[in-house]
Each structure stands twice: as structure tokens, then as C-alpha cells.
Design a protein around this motif. Sequence first.
Motif, PDB file in Angstrom:
ATOM      1  N   ILE A  48       0.805  -1.161   0.071  1.00  0.00           N
ATOM      2  CA  ILE A  48      -0.013  -0.105   0.079  1.00  0.00           C
ATOM      3  C   ILE A  48       0.762   1.156   0.010  1.00  0.00           C
ATOM      4  CG2 ILE A  48      -2.024  -1.002   1.046  1.00  0.00           C
ATOM      5  CD1 ILE A  48      -0.944   0.209   3.635  1.00  0.00           C
ATOM      6  N   THR A  49       0.270   2.304  -0.393  1.00  0.00           N
ATOM      7  CA  THR A  49       0.899   3.695  -0.333  1.00  0.00           C
ATOM      8  C   THR A  49       0.319   4.422   0.816  1.00  0.00           C
ATOM      9  OG1 THR A  49       1.142   3.707  -2.665  1.00  0.00           O
ATOM     10  CG2 THR A  49       1.503   5.928  -1.338  1.00  0.00           C
ATOM     11  N   ILE A  50       1.269   4.817   1.836  1.00  0.00           N
ATOM     12  CA  ILE A  50       1.004   5.657   2.900  1.00  0.00           C
ATOM     13  C   ILE A  50       0.941   7.005   2.565  1.00  0.00           C
ATOM     14  CG2 ILE A  50       1.431   6.121   5.288  1.00  0.00           C
ATOM     15  CD1 ILE A  50       2.914   3.338   5.517  1.00  0.00           C
ATOM     16  N   LYS A  51      -0.060   7.640   2.820  1.00  0.00           N
ATOM     17  CA  LYS A  51      -0.102   9.040   2.344  1.00  0.00           C
ATOM     18  C   LYS A  51       0.622  10.105   3.304  1.00  0.00           C
ATOM     19  CE  LYS A  51      -5.103   8.400   1.082  1.00  0.00           C
ATOM     20  NZ  LYS A  51      -6.305   8.680   1.732  1.00  0.00           N
ATOM     21  N   LYS A  52       0.876  11.239   2.544  1.00  0.00           N
ATOM     22  CA  LYS A  52       1.411  12.216   3.297  1.00  0.00           C
ATOM     23  C   LYS A  52       0.804  12.859   4.338  1.00  0.00           C
ATOM     24  CE  LYS A  52       0.887  16.688   0.946  1.00  0.00           C
ATOM     25  NZ  LYS A  52       1.449  17.665   0.210  1.00  0.00           N
ATOM     26  N   ARG A  53       1.427  13.216   5.467  1.00  0.00           N
ATOM     27  CA  ARG A  53       0.553  13.601   6.503  1.00  0.00           C
ATOM     28  C   ARG A  53       1.393  14.430   7.542  1.00  0.00           C
ATOM     29  NH1 ARG A  53       2.961   8.909   7.187  1.00  0.00           N
ATOM     30  NH2 ARG A  53       3.669   7.949   9.172  1.00  0.00           N
ATOM     31  N   ARG A  54       0.874  14.880   8.502  1.00  0.00           N
ATOM     32  CA  ARG A  54       1.445  15.806   9.537  1.00  0.00           C
ATOM     33  C   ARG A  54       1.373  15.273  10.826  1.00  0.00           C
ATOM     34  NH1 ARG A  54       0.589  22.029   8.740  1.00  0.00           N
ATOM     35  NH2 ARG A  54       0.060  21.831  10.725  1.00  0.00           N
ATOM     36  N   THR A  55       2.636  14.973  11.806  1.00  0.00           N
ATOM     37  CA  THR A  55       2.361  14.393  12.982  1.00  0.00           C
ATOM     38  C   THR A  55       3.038  15.260  13.875  1.00  0.00           C
ATOM     39  OG1 THR A  55       2.753  12.363  14.211  1.00  0.00           O
ATOM     40  CG2 THR A  55       4.314  13.015  12.441  1.00  0.00           C
ATOM     41  N   VAL A  56       2.642  14.958  15.202  1.00  0.00           N
ATOM     42  CA  VAL A  56       3.436  15.685  16.331  1.00  0.00           C
ATOM     43  C   VAL A  56       4.438  15.052  16.595  1.00  0.00           C
ATOM     44  CG1 VAL A  56       3.198  16.754  18.644  1.00  0.00           C
ATOM     45  CG2 VAL A  56       1.441  16.854  16.989  1.00  0.00           C
ATOM     46  N   GLY A  57       5.978  15.605  16.868  1.00  0.00           N
ATOM     47  CA  GLY A  57       6.940  15.004  17.135  1.00  0.00           C
ATOM     48  C   GLY A  57       7.593  15.629  18.896  1.00  0.00           C
ATOM     49  N   PHE A  58       8.073  14.882  19.599  1.00  0.00           N
ATOM     50  CA  PHE A  58       8.412  15.328  20.963  1.00  0.00           C
ATOM     51  C   PHE A  58      10.068  15.177  20.859  1.00  0.00           C
ATOM     52  CE2 PHE A  58       9.666  14.576  25.101  1.00  0.00           C
ATOM     53  CZ  PHE A  58       9.559  16.019  25.829  1.00  0.00           C
ATOM     54  N   ARG A  59      10.804  16.098  20.906  1.00  0.00           N
ATOM     55  CA  ARG A  59      12.263  16.142  21.526  1.00  0.00           C
ATOM     56  C   ARG A  59      12.414  16.327  22.893  1.00  0.00           C
ATOM     57  NH1 ARG A  59      17.835  18.579  19.339  1.00  0.00           N
ATOM     58  NH2 ARG A  59      18.883  17.220  19.847  1.00  0.00           N
ATOM     59  N   PRO A  60      12.890  15.584  23.682  1.00  0.00           N
ATOM     60  CA  PRO A  60      13.241  15.716  25.050  1.00  0.00           C
ATOM     61  C   PRO A  60      14.615  16.624  25.220  1.00  0.00           C
ATOM     62  CG  PRO A  60      13.878  13.329  24.752  1.00  0.00           C
ATOM     63  CD  PRO A  60      13.152  13.987  23.517  1.00  0.00           C
ATOM     64  N   SER A  61      14.451  17.396  26.146  1.00  0.00           N
ATOM     65  CA  SER A  61      15.520  18.274  26.458  1.00  0.00           C
ATOM     66  C   SER A  61      16.853  17.385  27.022  1.00  0.00           C
ATOM     67  CB  SER A  61      15.269  19.284  27.430  1.00  0.00           C
ATOM     68  OG  SER A  61      15.101  18.648  28.984  1.00  0.00           O
ATOM     69  N   ARG A  62      17.762  17.917  27.041  1.00  0.00           N
ATOM     70  CA  ARG A  62      19.169  17.085  27.256  1.00  0.00           C
ATOM     71  C   ARG A  62      19.080  16.914  28.802  1.00  0.00           C
ATOM     72  NH1 ARG A  62      24.399  20.473  27.847  1.00  0.00           N
ATOM     73  NH2 ARG A  62      23.349  20.995  29.468  1.00  0.00           N
ATOM     74  N   GLN A  63      18.653  17.723  29.737  1.00  0.00           N
ATOM     75  CA  GLN A  63      18.264  17.606  31.108  1.00  0.00           C
ATOM     76  C   GLN A  63      17.539  16.456  31.425  1.00  0.00           C
ATOM     77  OE1 GLN A  63      16.667  20.760  33.283  1.00  0.00           O
ATOM     78  NE2 GLN A  63      18.470  20.707  34.711  1.00  0.00           N
ATOM     79  N   LEU A  64      16.335  16.396  30.651  1.00  0.00           N
ATOM     80  CA  LEU A  64      15.171  15.126  30.991  1.00  0.00           C
ATOM     81  C   LEU A  64      15.820  14.067  30.298  1.00  0.00           C
ATOM     82  CD1 LEU A  64      12.641  14.268  31.653  1.00  0.00           C
ATOM     83  CD2 LEU A  64      11.633  14.949  29.302  1.00  0.00           C
ATOM     84  N   ARG A  65      16.529  13.937  29.138  1.00  0.00           N
ATOM     85  CA  ARG A  65      17.166  12.513  28.865  1.00  0.00           C
ATOM     86  C   ARG A  65      18.259  12.145  29.612  1.00  0.00           C
ATOM     87  NH1 ARG A  65      17.902  15.063  23.677  1.00  0.00           N
ATOM     88  NH2 ARG A  65      19.979  15.518  24.126  1.00  0.00           N
ATOM     89  N   GLU A  66      18.964  12.968  30.319  1.00  0.00           N
ATOM     90  CA  GLU A  66      20.047  12.701  31.364  1.00  0.00           C
ATOM     91  C   GLU A  66      19.240  12.011  32.538  1.00  0.00           C
ATOM     92  OE1 GLU A  66      22.483  15.925  32.060  1.00  0.00           O
ATOM     93  OE2 GLU A  66      23.540  15.858  30.247  1.00  0.00           O
ATOM     94  N   GLU A  67      18.015  12.576  32.855  1.00  0.00           N
ATOM     95  CA  GLU A  67      17.430  11.947  34.214  1.00  0.00           C
ATOM     96  C   GLU A  67      16.935  10.841  33.883  1.00  0.00           C
ATOM     97  OE1 GLU A  67      14.766  14.872  36.407  1.00  0.00           O
ATOM     98  OE2 GLU A  67      15.766  16.457  35.703  1.00  0.00           O
ATOM     99  N   ILE A  68      16.234  10.751  32.749  1.00  0.00           N
ATOM    100  CA  ILE A  68      15.495   9.462  32.352  1.00  0.00           C
ATOM    101  C   ILE A  68      16.652   8.127  32.295  1.00  0.00           C
ATOM    102  CG2 ILE A  68      14.448   7.852  30.434  1.00  0.00           C
ATOM    103  CD1 ILE A  68      12.908  10.726  29.864  1.00  0.00           C
ATOM    104  N   ASN A  69      17.720   8.478  31.784  1.00  0.00           N
ATOM    105  CA  ASN A  69      18.915   7.277  31.716  1.00  0.00           C
ATOM    106  C   ASN A  69      19.967   7.188  32.755  1.00  0.00           C
ATOM    107  OD1 ASN A  69      18.401   6.927  28.894  1.00  0.00           O
ATOM    108  ND2 ASN A  69      19.167   8.724  28.152  1.00  0.00           N
ATOM    109  N   ARG A  70      19.593   7.830  33.835  1.00  0.00           N
ATOM    110  CA  ARG A  70      20.310   7.521  35.182  1.00  0.00           C
ATOM    111  C   ARG A  70      19.857   6.180  35.618  1.00  0.00           C
ATOM    112  NH1 ARG A  70      19.560  13.113  38.466  1.00  0.00           N
ATOM    113  NH2 ARG A  70      20.601  14.260  37.107  1.00  0.00           N
TER     114      ARG A  70
END
Length: 96
Positions: free
Chosen positions: A74-96
Motif C-alpha cells: 500500500i502507499t501511505i499518504k503524506k501527513r503531518r504528525t506531532v513530534g517530541f524531542r526531550p531536553s538534554r536535562q530530561l534525557r539525562e534524568e531518564i537514563n540515570r
Amino acid sequence: MNSSNLTRRELAEAIAERLGFSQSNCADIVDCVFDSMKKTLLEGEPIKIVHFGTFSVRSKSPRNGRNPRTGEAITIKKRRTVGFRPSRQLREEINR
């Protein structure tokens, strides 16, 4: 708070408990925040929350895919989606 999902109601309860406001006022605050975020994203603007992350609208190009049930191409149509990029501080806290 429930460990699997955080709901609007649980957010309102946490705000009420921490700040001492009524739950109905806190529910209105939570709804107002989400409505503002939704309006901003619908306009195509990013939302940057310092020490948390950035929400942005991303455009996805059409692409080829397949139906996992039938294997049909099948062909998946073009679309818009919401992305999230965590801050460096949040990434560091999650990866502790």
C-alpha cells in the motif's frame, strides 16, 4: 497517580494537592494549557518547554508500506504528525 498513564484528572489532582487550589479550578488550568498547546501546534508552531522538551509538527512524505495482515503493498499518504524531542536535562534524568 497511576503508574501506567497520567490523565488530565490526575494532573489536576496533583496541582490541587501541591498548590492548594480547588480541583475544578485546577482542571480548568490543565484544560487551558492543553488547549493553548493544541492551538499552537495546529498553527504549525513549535512549543518549547525549558528543561522538559520541544513539541513540533513534522511533515511525513508519502511512502510505500504493507498491510501486516494481508501482506498487500500500500502507499501511505503524506501527513503531518506531532513530534517530541526531550531536553538534554530530561534525557539525562531518564537514563540515570
